[in-house]
Structures are given as C-alpha cells and as structure tokens.
Write a protein that holds these residues in place. Structure first.
Motif, PDB file in Angstrom:
ATOM      1  N   TRP A  66      31.843  37.136  36.809  1.00 35.62           N
ATOM      2  CA  TRP A  66      31.500  36.714  35.451  1.00 35.62           C
ATOM      3  C   TRP A  66      30.073  36.210  35.496  1.00 35.62           C
ATOM      4  O   TRP A  66      29.688  35.516  36.437  1.00 35.62           O
ATOM      5  CB  TRP A  66      32.402  35.581  34.968  1.00 35.62           C
ATOM      6  N   ALA A 210      41.562  28.433  43.396  1.00 35.21           N
ATOM      7  CA  ALA A 210      40.690  29.167  44.313  1.00 35.21           C
ATOM      8  C   ALA A 210      39.223  28.796  44.137  1.00 35.21           C
ATOM      9  O   ALA A 210      38.395  29.134  44.983  1.00 35.21           O
ATOM     10  CB  ALA A 210      40.864  30.667  44.102  1.00 35.21           C
TER      11      ALA A 210
ATOM     12  N   ARG B  41      29.707  46.129  45.173  1.00 32.77           N
ATOM     13  CA  ARG B  41      30.801  46.740  44.407  1.00 32.77           C
ATOM     14  C   ARG B  41      31.596  47.652  45.331  1.00 32.77           C
ATOM     15  O   ARG B  41      31.292  48.841  45.449  1.00 32.77           O
ATOM     16  CB  ARG B  41      30.282  47.566  43.223  1.00 32.77           C
ATOM     17  N   THR B  42      32.565  47.079  46.014  1.00 38.12           N
ATOM     18  CA  THR B  42      33.388  47.887  46.899  1.00 38.12           C
ATOM     19  C   THR B  42      34.836  47.809  46.438  1.00 38.12           C
ATOM     20  O   THR B  42      35.202  46.931  45.675  1.00 38.12           O
ATOM     21  CB  THR B  42      33.320  47.365  48.338  1.00 38.12           C
ATOM     22  N   LEU B  49      38.072  41.245  57.478  1.00 37.58           N
ATOM     23  CA  LEU B  49      37.105  40.185  57.189  1.00 37.58           C
ATOM     24  C   LEU B  49      36.525  39.654  58.495  1.00 37.58           C
ATOM     25  O   LEU B  49      37.263  39.198  59.366  1.00 37.58           O
ATOM     26  CB  LEU B  49      37.793  39.033  56.459  1.00 37.58           C
ATOM     27  N   ARG B 104      38.874  40.517  34.419  1.00 40.32           N
ATOM     28  CA  ARG B 104      38.541  40.007  35.751  1.00 40.32           C
ATOM     29  C   ARG B 104      38.900  38.526  35.924  1.00 40.32           C
ATOM     30  O   ARG B 104      38.347  37.845  36.760  1.00 40.32           O
ATOM     31  CB  ARG B 104      37.066  40.269  36.094  1.00 40.32           C
ATOM     32  N   TYR B 105      39.856  38.061  35.108  1.00 41.59           N
ATOM     33  CA  TYR B 105      40.343  36.696  35.284  1.00 41.59           C
ATOM     34  C   TYR B 105      41.139  36.613  36.596  1.00 41.59           C
ATOM     35  O   TYR B 105      41.066  35.626  37.315  1.00 41.59           O
ATOM     36  CB  TYR B 105      41.223  36.314  34.087  1.00 41.59           C
ATOM     37  N   THR B 107      40.758  38.506  39.349  1.00 35.21           N
ATOM     38  CA  THR B 107      39.889  38.576  40.532  1.00 35.21           C
ATOM     39  C   THR B 107      39.270  37.202  40.794  1.00 35.21           C
ATOM     40  O   THR B 107      39.033  36.830  41.933  1.00 35.21           O
ATOM     41  CB  THR B 107      38.760  39.602  40.353  1.00 35.21           C
ATOM     42  N   THR B 108      39.037  36.466  39.704  1.00 34.98           N
ATOM     43  CA  THR B 108      38.471  35.122  39.836  1.00 34.98           C
ATOM     44  C   THR B 108      39.520  34.138  40.354  1.00 34.98           C
ATOM     45  O   THR B 108      39.196  33.214  41.093  1.00 34.98           O
ATOM     46  CB  THR B 108      37.958  34.654  38.464  1.00 34.98           C
ATOM     47  N   ALA B 109      40.777  34.348  39.953  1.00 32.22           N
ATOM     48  CA  ALA B 109      41.828  33.395  40.311  1.00 32.22           C
ATOM     49  C   ALA B 109      42.349  33.596  41.731  1.00 32.22           C
ATOM     50  O   ALA B 109      42.829  32.656  42.341  1.00 32.22           O
ATOM     51  CB  ALA B 109      42.990  33.513  39.328  1.00 32.22           C
ATOM     52  N   CYS B 110      42.263  34.805  42.262  1.00 27.87           N
ATOM     53  CA  CYS B 110      42.846  35.092  43.579  1.00 27.87           C
ATOM     54  C   CYS B 110      42.030  34.419  44.682  1.00 27.87           C
ATOM     55  O   CYS B 110      40.848  34.696  44.836  1.00 27.87           O
ATOM     56  CB  CYS B 110      42.910  36.588  43.829  1.00 27.87           C
ATOM     57  N   PRO B 111      42.661  33.537  45.470  1.00 20.75           N
ATOM     58  CA  PRO B 111      41.911  32.853  46.536  1.00 20.75           C
ATOM     59  C   PRO B 111      41.611  33.759  47.726  1.00 20.75           C
ATOM     60  O   PRO B 111      40.811  33.393  48.577  1.00 20.75           O
ATOM     61  CB  PRO B 111      42.835  31.709  46.958  1.00 20.75           C
ATOM     62  N   TYR B 112      42.255  34.919  47.784  1.00 19.61           N
ATOM     63  CA  TYR B 112      42.089  35.796  48.941  1.00 19.61           C
ATOM     64  C   TYR B 112      41.149  36.968  48.639  1.00 19.61           C
ATOM     65  O   TYR B 112      40.958  37.828  49.479  1.00 19.61           O
ATOM     66  CB  TYR B 112      43.464  36.317  49.391  1.00 19.61           C
ATOM     67  N   THR B 113      40.597  36.995  47.453  1.00 23.99           N
ATOM     68  CA  THR B 113      39.689  38.056  46.980  1.00 23.99           C
ATOM     69  C   THR B 113      40.240  39.453  47.279  1.00 23.99           C
ATOM     70  O   THR B 113      39.502  40.323  47.713  1.00 23.99           O
ATOM     71  CB  THR B 113      38.274  37.921  47.592  1.00 23.99           C
ATOM     72  N   PHE B 117      37.563  45.384  41.270  1.00 22.08           N
ATOM     73  CA  PHE B 117      37.345  45.878  39.915  1.00 22.08           C
ATOM     74  C   PHE B 117      36.660  47.238  40.002  1.00 22.08           C
ATOM     75  O   PHE B 117      35.828  47.464  40.878  1.00 22.08           O
ATOM     76  CB  PHE B 117      36.467  44.883  39.157  1.00 22.08           C
TER      77      PHE B 117
END
Lengths: 420, 227
Positions: A66, A210, B41-42, B49, B104-105, B107-113, B117
């Motif tokens: 964002w 997160a 952008r992958t 990781l 993309r809410y 993707t922002t909320a996931c702690p494990y990324t 997108f």
C-alpha cells in the motif's frame, strides 16, 4: 399546493438556475474549473494505463503493497471526520458565526469522503469486482473484516453529510424554517459517526498483529487528534476563499474559533505522538525498527527521514501559531499555520504512517517505496475530482444560503430575507 | 476428520530448491523475470528464506523453506472484505480467485508474507503454455494467490478413494513440494491422527513454529537444525 404545470415550471426553473449558476462565473472560476477538469482527465488517462496493465505500473511492491493511494485515503477520512468540529459548536452551543458555515463544512466532508472512496477504488487490483463490497448487492465479510466496516461507515457518513445539508438547503430555498425536531437527531448522529469513521479506519491498521508499527492501541486516538487539526485547517482556508469570491459573509470570529480548536487538537496530537515515541524508544524492542526507519533511517535507508522531520517542524510551529492569540488572530499567520498543519499532518498520517508499517516487512526485509509519476498523477486527478465536486456544490449552495437563489415566488418579490 | 499439516526438518533440508521448482510446475505459477523480481514483484507459493544466525566469526547462513502455514487462526481470513479467503473443514486455507478484489489487505495481514499479488497478467513462454497443469486454475491480473497445500490433489485423491469404495487414507494425498524433496526433509499428513509421522515429529523436542507468539497456530511445523 400547485397545479402540475406550475410544478413543472418550478422544477424547470430550479434546474435552469442551477445550470446557470454552475456554468456562469468569473474568469478565475472558469480557469479554476478548467484546470481541475484537465487534471481529472490526465489522472484518468494515467489510471486507465494502470487498469489495463495492472498495478505493475505503480511503484508498489510485494514488500510495500500500500502506498500513496492508501496514504491519501487515510488522510481524507480524517478530513471528512473533522467536519464534526464545526457541527458541535454550531448546533449544540448555538455559536452563530459557525452555524452560518456549517452546511458548507458538511458538504466539504461529503466531498472528502468521495475522494477517500475513489482512492480505495484505484488501489484495487480488480475494480470490476468492487460490487462485492456494495452493501446488500454483494456479500461482504461483515463483521469480521474492518474493511467491510469501513465501507459501511464511510457510505453512511456520505449519505448523512449529503442528506443534512440538502435538507437544510431545500428549506432555505423555500424560505421555511427547518423542522429541527426532524433534522436534529441526524445532526447529532453525525457527531459520533464522524468519530466512528476515523476509528474504524484506524482499527483497519490497528488489528494487524503482523505489523507492530500499526499494532499500537494509541493509534485511534492519534488518528482523531490529527484529523481534528488538518480538517479544520483546510476549512479555514476554504472559507476565506468563499468569503472573497461570493456574497456570503463570514466573520473572522468564526475562523479564530476554529483555529483555537486546532491548537487544542494539535496539543493532543503531539502529546500522543510523544507518548508513543517514549514507549518505543525506552523499551527498545525489535518493534522499534519501523520508528527508527521513519525518524532516523534504518541501515542507511532514509527516504522518509527528511519528510517526517519537516512534518514535525511544521506541526510544532503551527501549534505555537495557533496557541498565541496575537498570531492566531492575524490572518497572515493564521493562514501560514493552516498551511503547515495541512502539509504536516498529511506527511505524518499519510506516507509517514502507511509506509513504515511495511518497512521493514515481517521478514525483516527493507524495501523503500517512493511513488512514481503515475501514482502522483492519479492522486492529483482524484484530489481535483473532489475539489471540482466541492466547487460546484458551493456554486449552488451559497446562493441558496444567501437567499439569492430561491423559489420563484420569493424571487419575484425581489427582497432577501435574512435567516436566523 | 483430517487436519492436514506439514513438518519440515531443517536438519535434512539441503536448500536445493526442488520444492520450489516442483511447486511452480504443479501450480501454474507465473514465470517472473529478473527485472520484475528486482522490482520486488515475485510469486512463490513456497520460498526459501535466507537468514543469518549468530555473529561473525560464529556465523551460519541458513535457508528456511516457507509454504503457507495454513494457520488454525489465520490473520488473512478475517481481514478479507469480500470473504474470498476461507478455511475448509480440514483446515486448509484457500482463496476464491474469482472473488478476490485485489485490495491486498490479506498480504498486509499475513505475518509470514506467504501471499503474492499478481501485479500484471501472468505470462509463460509459448512452449510452456501447453504444459500447464489442468487441475489448477490460472490466476489473472490483480488477484492474490498463495499455497493451497495442493488442494487439487486432495480432491483427486478423494475421488479415487470414492471410486475404489474406501475411506481416504493419509497416504493418498501429498503436496508436490513434499513429493519432490530429495532429502526427505518434508513430511505431510494428518495432525489429528496421533500416530501419524507428522504428529509424532510435531511432538519432538526440536519442533517449533514460526512467530508462535502471534497466536496464529501454524500447521507447518519446523524441526530445528543441529548446531
């Protein structure tokens, strides 16, 4: 009351006069509207490119997903919520100078909400599916998702802020006293609702475990405090413009009162920020990384540092300008203070709030984000859309308020009745 | 009822990335070039990781394979405004691609990324277009995607079991990454069965979960590496 033919004629009169008001104006008015239109068209062309190619056309990435759009959205929700600051003194304490301008303030809130909604829409990957979020048409994930809450409260606030001024303007148009017993509950409802829209928007970020930068309970109070600085500041500027270009009279007293309210809010805003900074820096946990990125830079990534310090300087200067009666009551310093607040708060709760939430990301990766030309142009386009909507609303609302534009019956009589 | 889970033994993982390659082929993941990749952008449903342990000179470079954790309390599901993300009764967290609005809410909320997108329309070289997996739908521009534990394989296994008029066994279903792992570092099975390999391993002393303090309760369990 009237025969159908008379009614038809009256309706025609209303629309003809509205069109005349909108299409006729001074050279500055034309120049203003045409440049706004040009910006809207340019913004739309850029948006179309993004729509066709995807969000790859922006500078957003996996890490910072964002950016400028959502930053503007957050800021504008605050702008809209700030209209409540005018509602409280004008309707509850019957403070007369503000009461004359409250309708304009509410229309400003409505224009801000429209901009905020547009900013969310351009941020979506699939605009064609936005109808899933329309209440009763699509099916939202309510009450679990805060974004679903936001859709409901923002649209509700928009309706409220269109309904109240339109009702009052219609009454003025017919030269009738508004039925306060009917409209006052709506006005009173709009006060908690304004607090609600900004609280929900804060919770939208707040609830994410997160993102430690946002996961702080102080967020919603900070949001409200900063909104009650920037919203009234822009309203002070707009009202001075309106005073200059229309026949509406606004007393300086009203502006100074609003400025005084900004001083209180700015104190709260700075205090809450200080409380948060103390907690982060003194406890010094890993959650400090985003704060460090914002204020000092992290591992030589310092894109936001000059911005946030500019914002801090502006906010503190504005606070003193509004606090000291002599600078508050001089239009030149008042306007300077307003400008500082508008820009300072925009940096603080726009990019300065959204981007550090993503830097570093939960994995500790640092990807900096600076918006590109397309994002800037689309954003300018949306701001221009909101300003154009507000300008046109003003062009019709002000003559109704002053009594220049009213029902034919009264226009023929050729006198103006002073309200209140 | 099954509760599907995965165990990844970091001591056995050689970091060969066979799981990533298998996943890309199995799930029709778009080919992302070096340019887009450099721009951040992958798309990976499972990713290795890199991280550094210790300080110089006692330093170790480690790799951690990270699929979707299929959390018991996922942060992604509750934030989705349109209900495009769901957890099925067996605990697999999935996305309805045709419902996703691309906000993309999640993707922002996931702690494990784990969520990716689609910044642009996915593309494959012409030669590859014919070899895409027909069991997995192709995601278009503007939606979010992520690891599904190869849910399509579960559906197929269930159909097969039904045709053979028997109950579905844990052995019938295995995601592509687990199948491809050459060093047997990945295990998959039913966490509800106390005697399954994954259950036994999840109770080992070496077992840990990522970011456990967030209360997400991942169903991917790691076994820590020996020093």
């Amino acid at each position: 009351m009237e025969n159908p033919q008379g009614l038809l004629k009256e309706t025609w009169h209303f629309y003809k006069k509205t069109l005349m008001l909108v299409f006729r104006g001074s050279k500055i008015y034309y120049a203003w509207c045409i440049s706004l239109l040009a910006m809207i068209i340019v913004g739309f062309i850029f948006y179309w490119k993004q729509h066709e190619m995807g969000l790859i056309e922006t500078n957003l990435t996996d890490q910072v997903s964002w950016g400028l759009y959502i930053a503007n959205f957050t800021y504008l929700v605050g702008m809209a919520a700030a209209a409540v600051l005018l509602v409280i003194p004008s309707y509850i304490y019957q403070f007369k100078p503000i009461k004359e301008i409250v309708v304009l303030g509410e229309l400003f809130a409505a224009s801000s909400i429209i901009m905020a909604i547009l900013f969310v829409m351009v941020d979506l990957g699939r605009l064609d599916r936005v109808w899933h979020m329309i209440p009763f048409v699509g099916s939202m994930n309510f009450p679990a998702s805060l974004l679903a809450w936001d859709v409901l409260v923002l649209n509700g606030y928009l309706l409220l802020n269109l309904f109240i001024p339109i009702y009052l303007l219609v009454k003025f148009y017919y030269r009738k006293e508004p039925n306060w017993k009917f409209i006052l509950p709506f006005i009173l409802l709009s006060i908690p609702w304004a607090v609600g829209i900004h609280t929900v928007t804060a919770f939208l970020y707040n609830g994410l475990a997160a993102r430690p930068f946002w996961n702080a309970s102080i967020l919603a109070p900070r949001f409200l405090a900063s909104a009650f600085c920037s919203g009234p500041a822009i309203i002070i500027i707009i009202f001075q413009i309106i005073r200059k270009v229309s026949s509406i009279t606004l007393e300086d007293k009203a502006l100074f009162k609003i400025a005084e309210l900004i001083a209180y809010s700015m104190f709260l805003n700075l205090f809450l920020l200080g409380a948060e900074i103390f907690k982060e820096y003194y406890s010094g946990t890993v959650h400090m990384a985003s704060f460090k990125y914002l204020f000092e830079g992290l591992h030589e990534h310092t894109a936001l540092v000059p911005w946030i310090w500019t914002a801090m300087a502006m906010n503190v200067t504005a606070f003193f300008l509004f606090l000291i009666p002599s600078t508050r009551k001089r239009l030149s310093t008042l306007n300077l203070g307003c400008l500082f607040v508008i820009v300072g708060v925009w940096i603080e709760k726009g990019p300065g709030f959204v981007i550090p939430g993503f830097v570093p990301d939960p994995l500790g990766e640092i990807h900096e984000y600076v918006p590109n030309l397309l994002e800037l142009m689309v954003s300018f386009g949306i701001w221009a859309t909101g300003l154009l909507i507000f300008t046109l609303l003003m062009k019709v609302a002000i003559p109704i308020e002053t009594g220049e534009f009213s029902h034919t019956e009264y226009e023929k009589e050729g006198y103006t009745v002073k309200r209140h | 009822m099954h509760r599907w889970g995965m165990v990844i033994d970091l001591d056995r993982c050689s970091g060969c990335q066979a799981c990533m390659a298998a996943c890309h082929a199995e799930n029709n993941i778009a080919i992302i070039g070096p340019e887009e990749s450099a721009m951040g952008r992958t798309i990976h449903w499972i990713e290795l990781l890199p991280f550094i342990e210790g300080e110089y000179p006692h330093i170790k470079a480690r790799l951690l394979p990270r699929p979707c954790m299929h959390c018991e309390h996922p942060a992604c599901i509750k934030v989705c405004p349109v209900g495009a993300t769901y957890a099925n009764e067996e605990g697999i967290v999935g996305i309805v691609y045709s419902r996703c609005i691309g906000c993309r809410y999640c993707t922002t909320a996931c702690p494990y990324t784990v969520r990716s997108f689609n910044w642009y329309k996915p593309q494959w070289p012409k030669e590859m277009e014919g070899s895409l997996n027909r069991d997995v739908s192709i995601r278009g521009k503007g939606v979010v995607e992520k690891c599904s534990f190869c849910h399509h394989r579960l559906l197929k296994a269930r159909e097969r079991a039904k045709a053979e008029k028997r109950e579905l066994l844990s052995e019938d279903y295995i995601p592509a990454c687990v199948q491809a792992c050459p060093s047997n570092a990945m295990y998959f099975g039913d966490l509800n069965d106390p005697f399954s390999t994954v259950s036994i391993l999840s109770r080992e002393r070496r077992a840990f979960k990522l970011l456990e303090d967030l209360g997400t309760e991942p169903k991917v369990i790691y076994l820590s590496e020996g020093m």
